[in-house]
Design an enzyme around this catalytic site. Structure first.
Site, mmCIF file in Angstrom:
data_model
loop_
_atom_site.group_PDB
_atom_site.id
_atom_site.type_symbol
_atom_site.label_atom_id
_atom_site.label_comp_id
_atom_site.label_asym_id
_atom_site.label_seq_id
_atom_site.Cartn_x
_atom_site.Cartn_y
_atom_site.Cartn_z
ATOM 1 N N ASP A 164 3.366 -3.858 -8.203
ATOM 2 C CA ASP A 164 2.906 -2.596 -7.622
ATOM 3 C C ASP A 164 3.602 -1.395 -8.255
ATOM 4 O O ASP A 164 3.255 -0.247 -7.939
ATOM 5 C CB ASP A 164 3.096 -2.593 -6.103
ATOM 6 C CG ASP A 164 4.540 -2.828 -5.689
ATOM 7 O OD1 ASP A 164 5.070 -3.906 -6.025
ATOM 8 O OD2 ASP A 164 5.133 -1.952 -5.047
ATOM 9 N N ARG A 217 -2.588 0.641 -9.774
ATOM 10 C CA ARG A 217 -1.566 -0.334 -10.134
ATOM 11 C C ARG A 217 -2.177 -1.693 -10.468
ATOM 12 O O ARG A 217 -3.314 -1.986 -10.112
ATOM 13 C CB ARG A 217 -0.584 -0.501 -8.963
ATOM 14 C CG ARG A 217 0.159 0.769 -8.569
ATOM 15 C CD ARG A 217 0.570 0.686 -7.108
ATOM 16 N NE ARG A 217 1.590 1.671 -6.753
ATOM 17 C CZ ARG A 217 1.341 2.917 -6.397
ATOM 18 N NH1 ARG A 217 0.098 3.363 -6.344
ATOM 19 N NH2 ARG A 217 2.320 3.738 -6.071
ATOM 20 N N ASP A 233 9.761 4.813 7.750
ATOM 21 C CA ASP A 233 9.544 6.142 8.321
ATOM 22 C C ASP A 233 8.697 7.041 7.417
ATOM 23 O O ASP A 233 8.375 8.177 7.786
ATOM 24 C CB ASP A 233 10.869 6.827 8.645
ATOM 25 C CG ASP A 233 11.769 7.025 7.428
ATOM 26 O OD1 ASP A 233 11.292 6.907 6.280
ATOM 27 O OD2 ASP A 233 12.973 7.303 7.627
ATOM 28 N N GLY A 234 8.334 6.533 6.223
ATOM 29 C CA GLY A 234 7.482 7.321 5.335
ATOM 30 C C GLY A 234 8.180 8.477 4.657
ATOM 31 O O GLY A 234 7.523 9.328 4.055
ATOM 32 N N GLY A 258 0.855 -1.178 0.000
ATOM 33 C CA GLY A 258 0.000 0.000 0.000
ATOM 34 C C GLY A 258 0.884 1.219 0.000
ATOM 35 O O GLY A 258 2.119 1.122 0.094
ATOM 36 N N ASP A 265 7.914 5.867 -10.293
ATOM 37 C CA ASP A 265 8.558 5.399 -9.064
ATOM 38 C C ASP A 265 9.970 4.886 -9.339
ATOM 39 O O ASP A 265 10.211 3.679 -9.404
ATOM 40 C CB ASP A 265 7.713 4.335 -8.373
ATOM 41 C CG ASP A 265 8.083 4.227 -6.892
ATOM 42 O OD1 ASP A 265 8.752 5.141 -6.387
ATOM 43 O OD2 ASP A 265 7.702 3.237 -6.245
ATOM 44 N N ARG A 315 4.652 13.991 -7.834
ATOM 45 C CA ARG A 315 4.731 13.601 -9.237
ATOM 46 C C ARG A 315 3.366 13.781 -9.892
ATOM 47 O O ARG A 315 2.317 13.621 -9.259
ATOM 48 C CB ARG A 315 5.211 12.150 -9.398
ATOM 49 C CG ARG A 315 4.279 11.111 -8.848
ATOM 50 C CD ARG A 315 4.664 9.703 -9.333
ATOM 51 N NE ARG A 315 5.864 9.189 -8.729
ATOM 52 C CZ ARG A 315 5.888 8.354 -7.691
ATOM 53 N NH1 ARG A 315 4.760 7.963 -7.131
ATOM 54 N NH2 ARG A 315 7.019 7.904 -7.212
#
Length: 468
Positions: free
Chosen positions: A256, A187, A126-127, A90, A266, A180
């Protein structure tokens, strides 16, 4: 914010409902220092008139855009990672922030983030995004767009003032948040999540949503899931072919990381080929070479097979198999077209063009250590006069077949050769060592001059090539 007539919000993704995403909030960053804004992309969605302060408010502090997604949504999906299924995926460090219509094309576009903070799908992460990772993605998307590859566009890069610990680079390192602009963030793995839970109704909902918003020409199809798979396969074939013509290695072609509109996005451990090498890998952890340069079409097809498996919940197998069988011929057509386009030549027919492409790849393979990928296309572009440091290579035996086959071809838009870009001896490239050289002054002295200069040269190349 000043609302431009070109700003046309159209938040469609929330219509899918709560099972497809989770509402989240962005991290509260210590700093927000604007490092890059893509005004050319912003103009296509009516956001180019924002002041820098307004830009930072929306793309560093994530104040909602007018009449758009509020709060942001972290998408739910699963995926195969190096062909091992992972149900714990996710949006772990990003979210869908806004959706807008593109000026001129009316395409539905997403503004999505990377490094915007933790979400329910962050697991132990940690994002965050390193500043170096953000710089690398800005460079990748600029170069790929210049080369005519369907790609997301880096919209904004803001340094966020945190020190991050990473095991694969010197730490602590600086942090950033990237935005972006992409045609879609839905996906293959989005379908996989609902197939995993055997939710045929949600797969059907997803098919309907994707057709309505991205493939409206399929609305009247008799078998909508199979028609969608065939259309996604065609887009995926075009994408894979464009990577191969550009000498680009994505590095992590997990399910993904494949979206339903056929755009590349990505960018982690990507590389551009220094020279022809089908076994060249981008990711240091790809020990088996699963996503090596020459295996990328195979990886894309495997991912399409996983998407087809999801669609068996909502249609019969035979039409899905028929749709998958279209990928091989489509890829071969697209590869031939992409290479002829990169050579700046007018097509002469699929059979003749295929012979040309085979001869080109043969010459590249036999050109030796001195012949890099990008200079070959630069030197031969639009049948221009051959001069420069590689002339002896092209006059040698390795290029005998190519010289003979290319002779009858006419240049396409030969006026492009008048551009000053083609007066220099070398093309613009984006090899690993140069990216490291661009990063070093940022890391050592906060010197962004080489980064800005490189983006300027890539933009010059984009205008000269005329692919985008």
């Amino acid at each position: 914010m000043p609302v431009s007539p070109a700003y046309r919000p159209d938040p469609k993704f929330p219509e899918l409902g709560a099972e497809f995403a989770d509402p989240v909030a962005a991290a509260d960053f210590p700093k927000t220092i604007l490092r890059y804004r893509n005004d050319r992309a912003a103009a296509t969605v009516g956001l180019d008139a924002l002041t820098d302060a307004e830009w930072i408010a929306h793309f560093g502090r994530f104040q909602p855009l007018p009449r758009n997604i509020d709060p942001p949504l972290a998408q739910r999906y699963h995926g195969h990672q190096f062909r091992v299924y992972n149900p714990d995926l996710g949006d772990g460090r990003g979210f869908t922030f806004a959706q807008l219509r593109e000026l001129g094309t009316d395409r539905l576009l997403d503004l999505g983030t990377k490094g915007s903070g933790q979400t329910p799908w962050s697991r132990s992460g940690d994002g965050r995004l390193t500043l170096k990772g953000g710089v690398r993605e800005v460079l990748a998307t600029a170069m790929l767009e210049a080369l005519g590859v369907p790609t997301s566009r880096s919209f904004s890069l803001i340094e966020t003032g945190e020190e991050l610990i990473r095991g694969d680079e010197p730490s602590p390192t600086r942090s950033s948040v990237l935005v972006r602009l992409s045609h879609s963030h839905i996906r293959f793995g989005t379908f996989q999540r609902h197939a995993f839970h055997e939710e045929a109704g949600r797969i059907r909902t997803l098919v309907d949503h994707v057709i309505a918003n991205y493939y409206p020409e399929l609305e009247g199809a008799n078998d909508r899931p199979a028609a969608l798979l065939a259309a996604v396969g065609d887009r995926a074939a075009r994408l894979a072919a464009s990577w191969m013509a550009a000498g680009f290695v994505h590095g992590v072609l997990n399910t993904d990381n494949m979206n339903i509109t056929g755009e590349s996005f990505d960018y982690g451990p990507y590389r551009f080929l220094p020279k022809s090498d089908p076994n060249f890998t981008a990711a240091y952890f790809d020990h088996a070479g699963l996503y090596a340069f020459g295996r990328q079409p195979e990886a894309v097809f495997w991912n399409l097979q996983q998407l087809a498996g999801c669609l068996t919940f909502v249609t019969e197998t035979d039409p899905l198999v028929e749709a998958l069988n279209g990928f091989g011929p489509a890829y071969r057509r697209e590869l031939v077209a992409a290479v002829v386009r990169r050579l700046g030549l007018k097509p002469r027919g699929e059979e003749l063009d295929a012979v040309l492409v085979q001869a080109a790849f043969k010459g590249l393979a036999e050109g030796g250590e001195r012949l890099r990928w990008e200079p070959f296309f630069f030197d031969w572009f639009a049948r221009r006069e051959l001069t420069g440091p590689r002339l002896d290579i092209y006059e040698g035996e390795a290029f005998a077949d190519f010289r003979n086959v290319v002779a009858p071809y006419e240049p396409d838009r030969p006026e492009r050769l008048d551009h000053p870009y083609f007066q220099g001896p070398e093309p613009e490239e984006l090899l690993y060592d140069e990216i490291e050289a661009i990063w070093a002054p940022i890391a050592d002295a906060d010197d962004w001059g080489p980064f800005a200069a490189k983006l300027g040269r890539i933009e010059t190349a984009r205008q000269a090539w005329g692919f985008a």
